[in-house]
Design a protein around this motif. Structure first.
Motif, PDB file in Angstrom:
ATOM      1  N   ALA A   2       0.837  -1.193   0.000  1.00 39.96           N
ATOM      2  CA  ALA A   2       0.000   0.000   0.000  1.00 39.96           C
ATOM      3  C   ALA A   2       0.875   1.247   0.000  1.00 39.96           C
ATOM      4  O   ALA A   2       0.959   1.969   0.991  1.00 39.96           O
ATOM      5  CB  ALA A   2      -0.919  -0.012   1.214  1.00 39.96           C
ATOM      6  N   LEU A 209      -6.248  -0.617   1.514  1.00 37.98           N
ATOM      7  CA  LEU A 209      -5.806  -1.192   2.789  1.00 37.98           C
ATOM      8  C   LEU A 209      -6.147  -0.265   3.955  1.00 37.98           C
ATOM      9  O   LEU A 209      -6.704  -0.704   4.973  1.00 37.98           O
ATOM     10  CB  LEU A 209      -4.299  -1.447   2.746  1.00 37.98           C
ATOM     11  CG  LEU A 209      -3.681  -2.072   3.998  1.00 37.98           C
ATOM     12  CD1 LEU A 209      -4.196  -3.495   4.196  1.00 37.98           C
ATOM     13  CD2 LEU A 209      -2.156  -2.073   3.901  1.00 37.98           C
ATOM     14  N   THR A 258      -1.559 -10.640   6.515  1.00 40.29           N
ATOM     15  CA  THR A 258      -3.019 -10.554   6.448  1.00 40.29           C
ATOM     16  C   THR A 258      -3.643 -11.935   6.603  1.00 40.29           C
ATOM     17  O   THR A 258      -2.956 -12.955   6.660  1.00 40.29           O
ATOM     18  CB  THR A 258      -3.470  -9.937   5.113  1.00 40.29           C
ATOM     19  OG1 THR A 258      -3.013 -10.772   4.039  1.00 40.29           O
ATOM     20  CG2 THR A 258      -2.886  -8.543   4.948  1.00 40.29           C
ATOM     21  N   VAL A 264       1.737  -7.161   3.900  1.00 40.57           N
ATOM     22  CA  VAL A 264       1.535  -5.783   3.448  1.00 40.57           C
ATOM     23  C   VAL A 264       2.295  -4.861   4.392  1.00 40.57           C
ATOM     24  O   VAL A 264       2.695  -5.257   5.490  1.00 40.57           O
ATOM     25  CB  VAL A 264       0.036  -5.403   3.438  1.00 40.57           C
ATOM     26  CG1 VAL A 264      -0.728  -6.235   2.422  1.00 40.57           C
ATOM     27  CG2 VAL A 264      -0.584  -5.567   4.826  1.00 40.57           C
ATOM     28  N   SER A 266       2.337  -0.671   5.984  1.00 43.57           N
ATOM     29  CA  SER A 266       1.527   0.529   6.162  1.00 43.57           C
ATOM     30  C   SER A 266       2.157   1.403   7.232  1.00 43.57           C
ATOM     31  O   SER A 266       2.932   0.916   8.074  1.00 43.57           O
ATOM     32  CB  SER A 266       0.097   0.148   6.570  1.00 43.57           C
ATOM     33  OG  SER A 266      -0.690   1.314   6.774  1.00 43.57           O
ATOM     34  N   LEU A 270      -2.529  -1.358  11.617  1.00 46.92           N
ATOM     35  CA  LEU A 270      -3.554  -2.208  11.006  1.00 46.92           C
ATOM     36  C   LEU A 270      -4.126  -3.156  12.055  1.00 46.92           C
ATOM     37  O   LEU A 270      -3.637  -4.268  12.248  1.00 46.92           O
ATOM     38  CB  LEU A 270      -2.967  -2.991   9.828  1.00 46.92           C
ATOM     39  CG  LEU A 270      -2.377  -2.154   8.683  1.00 46.92           C
ATOM     40  CD1 LEU A 270      -1.810  -3.052   7.599  1.00 46.92           C
ATOM     41  CD2 LEU A 270      -3.435  -1.212   8.100  1.00 46.92           C
TER      42      LEU A 270
END
Length: 588
Positions: A2, A209, A258, A264, A266, A270
């Protein structure tokens, strides 16, 4: 992944440490990547800018990248306009994935010159463009865009710079409660899916995301007893909480697993991801960890695709040749049968005549003196038939010797090809040309035009990878045959310890010390197993012995050695453990 506007905002904030610094050396290790060395606030920084269509990114890096001997034209332009320049500012354009690096220096006439590097991180449309802000024209771009490619804008020297098309989205950082509630209510953002889609479609710089995380927080934090639908007020609360952190530059860079097994990254925490989280102290460290190996493997794969195809084809040819040689050996085992037939026919010539199709003779080689029927060519005399069997005997004897030698050579050829294929799988950018030069020297491929001749290539600087064990002991690893021979035959001393996977293509590993403990030996074995064809296997056998017991046979192919007095231990390669070892490049 992302790489959205929020990540870019975090990166620009982080790169404030480079503002006011002087840009030093610039090089272009690949067709998509640029590395700027910047000296700022008493620290040397290395900034990687990549316009890769697969892995576009910009971040500080601690990795080393090869500097090609012949710089591409775009790199030469960057050096002309930015080497020695002062980096005045690093700015994000709105909340877009566009970054501007503005620098000033004195040109060749002594006049003040200001130029801008525009970095557009737009997936397959990513680009790095040099712009003259005084005229708004493009000096050049790392990727050219012609009218045949795009009718919206041209990226060519001398063209006016036109930014990528505006998507007409609102800035998330400037959003207020009233307008947000009206827009969310009007869009019908009432569940996770619709809220996520609306956030991505309405606000600039928010990836699916992050939008999923906002919708998840909104649904989670609603008042107990509320309906399953997400209320606009709850969505605003979650959205504003994320944006408040972004305005205050309170980032949480991390790589997270995930629910579907993917990883992922970020800069927003999350909470909806159920997998393991790996936090980082900086956004650059997070991006380097996430992209580093992926981008390197992708680039190496592209650059070695022709070699992979060639070597695989050569290997297939040798495997087929192996089968034919084994058939020849099997047939040649019956050579004595033809000699016996020839001798029996010679002893019975007086009983035979031309035109006979078969000779039935007593086999005096048989204990029971049984009769033997020998096929004859009726067009040949009995003597000529006997000579024909003797010729077949001699031919079989000769082919037996030749086939046995060719069988050994073919096995050696397959072993060598497997070794080079394994080295290509583990190669870094700096290793590719060494492997290509070795294959050219061995006669497998043609040397590329403009490359050094073999003698100069051998005299070139050899770089090997040096790891430091947990006990502080140096461990050297060869990534190709050139490095393997240097590490084993020239760098190591007689009482150093040498390691290699048992009967498996892999790297030569040397512990440069006569005094070390079990941790160092185990870590060196881990490296030998990891940089081998058995990288993904468990309980990999690794032989180790002293260098004085390792030798290269005369005439052997590059990288091939024999050894004795070895011991064997079994290890399972652990990538995370290997990454904890200090790693650097050592040159002779």
């Amino acid at each position: 992944m992302a790489l959205d506007g929020l990540v870019v905002r975090a990166l620009v904030h982080e790169l404030a440490c480079c503002a006011g610094g002087r840009i030093g050396k610039i090089h272009q290790p690949t067709e998509n990547d640029i590395v700027l060395n910047i000296r700022a606030q008493g620290t040397n920084w290395r900034l990687l800018i990549s316009a890769s269509p697969t892995y576009p990114r910009l971040h500080l890096t601690e990795s080393s990248y090869p500097n090609p001997q012949e710089a591409p034209m775009f790199c030469m332009l960057l050096r002309k306009h930015f080497e020695g320049a002062i980096l005045e500012s690093v700015e994000q354009v709105d909340s877009e994935r566009i970054i501007r690096l503005q620098a000033r220096q004195r040109d060749e006439l002594g006049d003040l010159s200001v130029k801008t590097i525009v970095v557009e991180l737009m997936g397959r449309h990513s680009n790095i463009i040099i712009v003259d802000p005084a005229t708004g024209t493009i000096v050049d771009g790392i990727h050219h865009v012609t009218p045949a490619i795009s009718s919206y804008r041209i990226v060519m020297p001398g063209s006016a710079y036109v930014a990528p098309p505006d998507q007409g989205k609102a800035s998330p950082l400037a959003a207020d409660r009233a307008s947000f509630l009206v827009a969310a209510d009007g869009a019908g953002a009432r569940d996770d899916k619709s809220a996520t889609q609306w956030l991505v479609a309405h606000y600039n710089g928010i990836s699916p995301l992050v939008a999923t995380e906002i919708a998840y927080r909104a649904a989670r934090d609603q008042t107990a007893g509320a309906s399953d639908a997400i209320a606009p007020e709850a969505l605003w609360s979650a959205f504003d909480g994320v944006m408040a952190d972004m305005r205050q530059h309170d980032y949480s860079p991390a790589i997270v697993a995930t629910d579907n097994g993917k990883t992922v990254f970020s800069v927003v925490r999350l909470t909806h991801a159920a997998g393991d989280e790996q936090p980082f102290a900086s956004v650059s460290a997070c991006l380097e960890s996430y992209y580093g190996d992926k981008a390197l493997r992708d680039t190496v794969k592209q650059r070695t695709a022709d070699l992979h195809r060639f070597l695989q084809n050569e290997r297939s040819k040798n495997v087929k040749k192996l089968g034919k040689l084994e058939e020849t050996l099997e047939e040649a085992k019956d050579a004595d049968k033809y000699r016996i037939r020839g001798e029996l026919l010679t002893a019975s010539l007086h009983t035979l005549k031309k035109g006979d199709k078969e000779a039935v003779v007593v086999n005096y080689y048989d204990e029971d003196q049984a009769t033997l029927a020998i096929p004859l060519d009726p067009l040949l005399t009995p003597s000529e038939n006997a000579q024909k069997y003797f010729r077949r005997y001699n031919k079989s004897k000769t082919s037996l010797t030749a086939a046995a030698q060719q069988l050994s050579e073919t096995h050696e050829e397959i072993r060598y090809l497997d070794t080079v294929l394994q080295q290509l799988d583990n190669a870094g950018l700096a290793d590719i040309e060494e492997i290509r030069a070795e294959l050219a020297e061995q006669g497998y491929v043609r040397r590329r035009a403009g490359k050094k001749d073999a003698k100069k290539q051998k005299a070139a600087k050899i770089s090997v990878t040096r790891f430091t064990s947990s006990e502080g002991v140096a461990i050297y690893v060869g990534k190709n045959n050139t490095q393997n021979e240097y590490v084993t035959n020239r760098m190591a001393e007689a009482n150093d310890t040498w390691l290699h996977t048992k009967d498996i293509p892999g790297s030569h590993v040397v512990i440069r010390s006569q005094s070390f403990g079990e941790p160092t030996l185990h870590e060196a074995a881990q490296l030998a197993a990891y940089f081998s064809q058995a990288k993904m296997s468990a309980n990999v056998p690794v032989d180790y012995t002293l260098i004085r017991h390792v030798r290269k046979p005369n005439g052997a192919k590059p990288g091939y050695v024999i050894y004795d007095n070895q011991k064997t231990l079994f290890v399972t390669p652990d990538e995370q453990q290997i990454k904890t070892l200090k790693q650097e490049t050592a040159s002779r």
